[in-house]
Design an enzyme around this catalytic site. Structure first.
Site, mmCIF file in Angstrom:
data_model
loop_
_atom_site.group_PDB
_atom_site.id
_atom_site.type_symbol
_atom_site.label_atom_id
_atom_site.label_comp_id
_atom_site.label_asym_id
_atom_site.label_seq_id
_atom_site.Cartn_x
_atom_site.Cartn_y
_atom_site.Cartn_z
ATOM 1 N N GLU A 100 2.508 14.310 11.643
ATOM 2 C CA GLU A 100 3.250 14.122 10.517
ATOM 3 C C GLU A 100 4.060 12.726 10.650
ATOM 4 O O GLU A 100 4.398 12.577 12.079
ATOM 5 C CB GLU A 100 4.351 15.557 10.262
ATOM 6 N N ASP A 104 11.743 16.328 7.521
ATOM 7 C CA ASP A 104 13.231 16.261 6.913
ATOM 8 C C ASP A 104 13.566 17.601 6.566
ATOM 9 O O ASP A 104 14.226 18.180 7.389
ATOM 10 C CB ASP A 104 12.896 15.424 5.398
ATOM 11 N N LYS A 132 14.668 14.743 11.186
ATOM 12 C CA LYS A 132 16.343 14.581 10.877
ATOM 13 C C LYS A 132 16.602 16.105 10.976
ATOM 14 O O LYS A 132 16.472 17.048 9.920
ATOM 15 C CB LYS A 132 16.092 14.497 9.338
ATOM 16 N N ASP A 160 7.162 5.329 3.149
ATOM 17 C CA ASP A 160 7.298 4.583 1.944
ATOM 18 C C ASP A 160 8.795 5.031 1.132
ATOM 19 O O ASP A 160 9.392 5.829 1.439
ATOM 20 C CB ASP A 160 6.200 4.737 1.046
#
Ligand code: IMP
Length: 176
Positions: A100, A104, A132, A160
């Site tokens: 991955e 998040d 994160k 992106d």
């Protein structure tokens, strides 16, 4: 500096540091899987650059395949499910490494792992370039983590903003 649409991004993780860390992760994976033939399952699209760099440095016989995750579909029973699309290889009895780009909230990867486990792989581990921790909303085992970062929006090296910004060697962060 990088400008995408209306946003400005500044350098965050340099290409050299990314490559160094990917090499370290490859060393760990080579050690852990030296007597196995793992199948890397790459979550499109963001993980493609990371997966390619990692894959080149694996020294055991190994395979690679790809899947895409649809956005949430509403269902009457469970509320939401994300569908896995495009996985062409059977994963039953395989040693699967899910690759991955970023964890998040962890909800995407959690859904991916839950659904892959239904096919009974011999083992399943996760490699993510970025994590994160402050944003995490569900418990997940992350076996190979490139960088733990603060809860800020990043682009580059596959990641992106609204479709753009994937094609850089460095990672950039949204300027505050
Ligand atoms: P999660 O389900 O919240 O863990 O989201 C994971 C997905 O959200 C990733 O695979 C990315 O596509 C996207 N994402 C999360 N954070 C970022 C970011 O900082 N930059 C770009 N994409 C991100």
């Amino acid at each position: 500096m990088l400008t995408i649409h209306d946003k400005t991004f500044v350098p965050f993780i340099a290409a050299r540091d990314i490559q160094q860390r990917v090499a370290e992760l490859a060393t760990q994976i080579n050690r852990d899987y030296h007597d196995k033939q793992p199948l890397m399952v790459v979550v499109l699209k963001g993980a493609v650059l990371f997966a390619a760099d990692l894959f080149k440095q694996l020294t055991m016989p190994c395979e690679i395949t790809f899947l895409r995750v649809s956005s949430y579909q509403k269902t009457a029973s469970t509320g939401h499910v994300r569908q896995l699309l495009g996985l062409s290889e059977p994963i039953t009895d395989r040693d699967v490494i899910v690759v991955e780009d970023i964890v998040d909230t962890g909800l995407t990867l959690g859904d991916v792992c839950d659904q892959l486990r239904e096919s009974r792989p011999a083992s399943l581990t996760v490699a993510t370039l970025l994590f994160k921790p402050e944003a995490l909303q569900r418990q997940l085992q992350l076996d190979y983590v490139g960088f733990e970062i603060e809860n800020r929006f990043v682009v580059g090296y596959g990641l992106d903003y609204d479709g753009l910004g994937r094609n850089t060697k460095d990672i950039f962060v949204l300027s505050e």
